[in-house]
Enzyme design. Structure first.
Site, PDB file in Angstrom:
ATOM      1  N   ARG A  46      22.298  -1.144  46.422  1.00  0.00           N
ATOM      2  CA  ARG A  46      22.332  -1.355  47.876  1.00  0.00           C
ATOM      3  C   ARG A  46      21.239  -2.322  48.320  1.00  0.00           C
ATOM      4  NH1 ARG A  46      23.177   4.241  51.017  1.00  0.00           N
ATOM      5  NH2 ARG A  46      23.351   2.783  52.749  1.00  0.00           N
ATOM      6  N   LYS A  55      13.729  -3.852  33.308  1.00  0.00           N
ATOM      7  CA  LYS A  55      12.388  -3.983  33.891  1.00  0.00           C
ATOM      8  C   LYS A  55      11.300  -4.282  32.850  1.00  0.00           C
ATOM      9  CE  LYS A  55      13.571  -1.194  37.808  1.00  0.00           C
ATOM     10  NZ  LYS A  55      13.342  -0.028  38.634  1.00  0.00           N
ATOM     11  N   GLU A 112      -1.742  -5.958  38.900  1.00  0.00           N
ATOM     12  CA  GLU A 112      -2.382  -4.867  38.166  1.00  0.00           C
ATOM     13  C   GLU A 112      -1.426  -3.681  38.000  1.00  0.00           C
ATOM     14  OE1 GLU A 112      -5.137  -4.965  36.609  1.00  0.00           O
ATOM     15  OE2 GLU A 112      -5.442  -2.855  36.112  1.00  0.00           O
ATOM     16  N   GLY A 155      12.567  11.529  32.150  1.00  0.00           N
ATOM     17  CA  GLY A 155      12.849  10.141  31.793  1.00  0.00           C
ATOM     18  C   GLY A 155      11.571   9.374  31.529  1.00  0.00           C
ATOM     19  N   ALA A 156      11.667   8.371  30.652  1.00  0.00           N
ATOM     20  CA  ALA A 156      10.477   7.585  30.296  1.00  0.00           C
ATOM     21  C   ALA A 156      10.814   6.099  30.240  1.00  0.00           C
ATOM     22  CB  ALA A 156       9.924   8.076  28.958  1.00  0.00           C
ATOM     23  N   ALA A 194       9.793  10.150  21.279  1.00  0.00           N
ATOM     24  CA  ALA A 194       8.923   9.044  20.853  1.00  0.00           C
ATOM     25  C   ALA A 194       8.668   8.067  22.006  1.00  0.00           C
ATOM     26  CB  ALA A 194       9.548   8.309  19.672  1.00  0.00           C
ATOM     27  N   TYR A 244      20.815   6.931  43.486  1.00  0.00           N
ATOM     28  CA  TYR A 244      21.295   7.128  44.847  1.00  0.00           C
ATOM     29  C   TYR A 244      22.762   6.723  44.914  1.00  0.00           C
ATOM     30  CZ  TYR A 244      20.378   2.139  44.860  1.00  0.00           C
ATOM     31  OH  TYR A 244      20.363   0.813  44.522  1.00  0.00           O
ATOM     32  N   GLY A 290      17.646   8.949  45.829  1.00  0.00           N
ATOM     33  CA  GLY A 290      16.637   7.890  45.764  1.00  0.00           C
ATOM     34  C   GLY A 290      16.764   6.789  46.794  1.00  0.00           C
TER      35      GLY A 290
HETATM   36  P1  NDP Z   1      15.839   2.917  31.869  1.00  0.00           P
HETATM   37  O1  NDP Z   1      17.125   2.478  31.268  1.00  0.00           O
HETATM   38  O2  NDP Z   1      14.617   2.109  31.633  1.00  0.00           O
HETATM   39  O3  NDP Z   1      15.510   4.417  31.346  1.00  0.00           O
HETATM   40  C1  NDP Z   1      16.515   5.400  31.385  1.00  0.00           C
HETATM   41  C2  NDP Z   1      15.925   6.763  31.058  1.00  0.00           C
HETATM   42  O4  NDP Z   1      16.961   7.747  31.252  1.00  0.00           O
HETATM   43  C3  NDP Z   1      15.436   6.919  29.633  1.00  0.00           C
HETATM   44  O5  NDP Z   1      14.246   7.719  29.659  1.00  0.00           O
HETATM   45  C4  NDP Z   1      16.589   7.678  28.962  1.00  0.00           C
HETATM   46  O6  NDP Z   1      16.163   8.483  27.884  1.00  0.00           O
HETATM   47  C5  NDP Z   1      17.025   8.569  30.088  1.00  0.00           C
HETATM   48  N1  NDP Z   1      18.412   9.072  29.957  1.00  0.00           N
HETATM   49  C6  NDP Z   1      19.549   8.356  30.069  1.00  0.00           C
HETATM   50  N2  NDP Z   1      20.620   9.174  29.952  1.00  0.00           N
HETATM   51  C7  NDP Z   1      20.134  10.438  29.770  1.00  0.00           C
HETATM   52  C8  NDP Z   1      20.751  11.729  29.600  1.00  0.00           C
HETATM   53  N3  NDP Z   1      22.074  11.877  29.591  1.00  0.00           N
HETATM   54  N4  NDP Z   1      19.952  12.814  29.464  1.00  0.00           N
HETATM   55  C9  NDP Z   1      18.605  12.675  29.485  1.00  0.00           C
HETATM   56  N5  NDP Z   1      17.964  11.481  29.638  1.00  0.00           N
HETATM   57  C10 NDP Z   1      18.734  10.375  29.785  1.00  0.00           C
HETATM   58  O7  NDP Z   1      16.113   3.121  33.434  1.00  0.00           O
HETATM   59  P2  NDP Z   1      15.067   3.071  34.640  1.00  0.00           P
HETATM   60  O8  NDP Z   1      13.862   3.839  34.253  1.00  0.00           O
HETATM   61  O9  NDP Z   1      14.876   1.687  35.097  1.00  0.00           O
HETATM   62  O10 NDP Z   1      15.870   3.823  35.815  1.00  0.00           O
HETATM   63  C11 NDP Z   1      16.086   5.228  35.757  1.00  0.00           C
HETATM   64  C12 NDP Z   1      16.833   5.725  37.000  1.00  0.00           C
HETATM   65  O11 NDP Z   1      16.046   5.516  38.167  1.00  0.00           O
HETATM   66  C13 NDP Z   1      18.169   5.014  37.266  1.00  0.00           C
HETATM   67  O12 NDP Z   1      19.093   5.975  37.737  1.00  0.00           O
HETATM   68  C14 NDP Z   1      17.817   4.029  38.365  1.00  0.00           C
HETATM   69  O13 NDP Z   1      18.949   3.686  39.154  1.00  0.00           O
HETATM   70  C15 NDP Z   1      16.821   4.842  39.152  1.00  0.00           C
HETATM   71  N6  NDP Z   1      15.902   4.025  39.953  1.00  0.00           N
HETATM   72  C16 NDP Z   1      15.939   4.152  41.308  1.00  0.00           C
HETATM   73  C17 NDP Z   1      15.068   3.436  42.082  1.00  0.00           C
HETATM   74  C18 NDP Z   1      15.110   3.590  43.550  1.00  0.00           C
HETATM   75  O14 NDP Z   1      14.541   2.749  44.239  1.00  0.00           O
HETATM   76  N7  NDP Z   1      15.712   4.634  44.067  1.00  0.00           N
HETATM   77  C19 NDP Z   1      14.110   2.482  41.504  1.00  0.00           C
HETATM   78  C20 NDP Z   1      14.122   2.471  40.076  1.00  0.00           C
HETATM   79  C21 NDP Z   1      15.024   3.188  39.344  1.00  0.00           C
HETATM   80  P3  NDP Z   1      16.064   7.892  26.378  1.00  0.00           P
HETATM   81  O15 NDP Z   1      14.730   7.221  26.280  1.00  0.00           O
HETATM   82  O16 NDP Z   1      16.202   9.093  25.551  1.00  0.00           O
HETATM   83  O17 NDP Z   1      17.225   6.922  26.212  1.00  0.00           O
END
Ligand code: NDP
Length: 269
Positions: free
Chosen positions: A16, A66, A78, A126-127, A154, A216, A236
């Site tokens: 959005r 990212k 920073e 999540g990481a 990890a 969201y 979100g």
């Molecule tokens: P990344 O792809 O960098 O990371 C995704 C994470 O989700 C990883 O830690 C992954 O774990 C985990 N994951 C994915 N599927 C599953 C599952 N089925 N069960 C458990 N863990 C899972 O994504 P981002 O960190 O960039 O974004 C994460 C979320 O945050 C998204 O939904 C994004 O849209 C939202 N977001 C919203 C924002 C906002 O402004 N509202 C801003 C930024 C992000 P693994 O390491 O094991 O693969």
């Protein structure tokens, strides 16, 4: 010609950001064109090069690029350096600059909800890039302790080591999702599980007072669990508005008000 901006990701249809940046621009009397840009999973570099070569002024970066965006920058702020993830890109003096506005956006959103952050125990699920971006701003906002729980242990460990290398005194723990138990004041779902439609299983022994879903625009397992437990919850959208305001200010030098752009999301229980 209108200045060109875009958000790049894979997938991107859900975003959005274009409607927000157009709404901010209308409010502030600025003319711009802001589009969604789908990049192939292995096509991030080529896509951003093409955008900036075609007079693009600024890009927002979303899932899953990212960390790649951070690696591409010549100059980072920073907070982006600590996060090792970038969600806002622009060129200045021939150099690619990057910032990470997610954390400030989340803090502004939770503050607008009037949920307590001071001395809070926070669990982040999540990481990925989004988690990296919010850890330090949450500590700056006064939280006492953060635990990161990730499906892939990890990756959580790597993130913890990166952050503690800069700030060894932060109370930053990690856990496997399946091993979670006990009580947290706030749980933030920063997994992308709801984007892919994959199930997110949380242990029954995990208890929490507030639930923030970073995704969201649609319902999720996490929001459903919060409803089931009668815990105050939010999706979100407010964070999206908050991070977009920060990016808008970087590109245009003026700042819309968060409260003017918060609508009632249909997925907030
Ligand atoms: P990344 O792809 O960098 O990371 C995704 C994470 O989700 C990883 O830690 C992954 O774990 C985990 N994951 C994915 N599927 C599953 C599952 N089925 N069960 C458990 N863990 C899972 O994504 P981002 O960190 O960039 O974004 C994460 C979320 O945050 C998204 O939904 C994004 O849209 C939202 N977001 C919203 C924002 C906002 O402004 N509202 C801003 C930024 C992000 P693994 O390491 O094991 O693969």
């Amino acid at each position: 010609m209108r200045k060109k901006f875009a958000v790049i990701g894979h997938p991107i249809e859900h975003s959005r950001s274009p409607e927000l940046h157009h709404a901010f621009a209308a409010k502030m009397g600025i003319e711009l064109d802001y589009q969604k840009r789908l990049a192939a999973q292995d096509g991030f570099d080529a896509s951003i090069d093409a955008f900036f070569a075609d007079q693009g002024q600024g890009l927002n970066v979303t899932v899953p690029f990212k960390e790649q965006a951070f690696a591409r920058c010549d100059v980072v702020t920073e907070r982006a350096k600590i996060a090792q993830a970038v969600n806002t890109l622009w060129y200045q003096d021939g150099l690619l600059h990057g910032d990470n506005t997610d954390g400030q956006g989340l803090v502004a959103a939770i503050t607008a909800l009037a949920w307590p952050l001071h001395n809070a125990r926070v669990l982040i699920l999540g990481a990925g890039g989004a988690t990296r971006g919010v850890i330090y701003p949450l500590f700056q906002a006064g939280v006492a302790q953060i635990c990161i729980a990730n499906r892939t242990y990890a990756r959580a460990l790597h993130l913890q080591q990166d952050i503690l290398q800069h700030y060894p005194d932060l109370a930053l723990d990690i856990s496997e999702i399946a091993a979670l138990s006990g009580h947290y004041d706030l749980v933030i779902n920063a997994t992308s599980a709801s984007l892919s439609g994959a199930a997110l299983q949380l242990p029954a022994a995990l208890r929490f007072d507030y639930a923030y879903e970073m995704a969201y625009g649609k319902d999720s397992d996490f929001l459903a669990l919060a409803r089931q437990r009668q815990v105050p919850a939010s999706d979100g959208f407010s964070m999206l508005v908050g991070q977009a305001i920060e990016a808008f200010e970087i590109w245009h030098g003026c700042r819309p008000e968060l409260q003017d752009f918060l609508d009632a999301s249909p997925h907030n229980p």
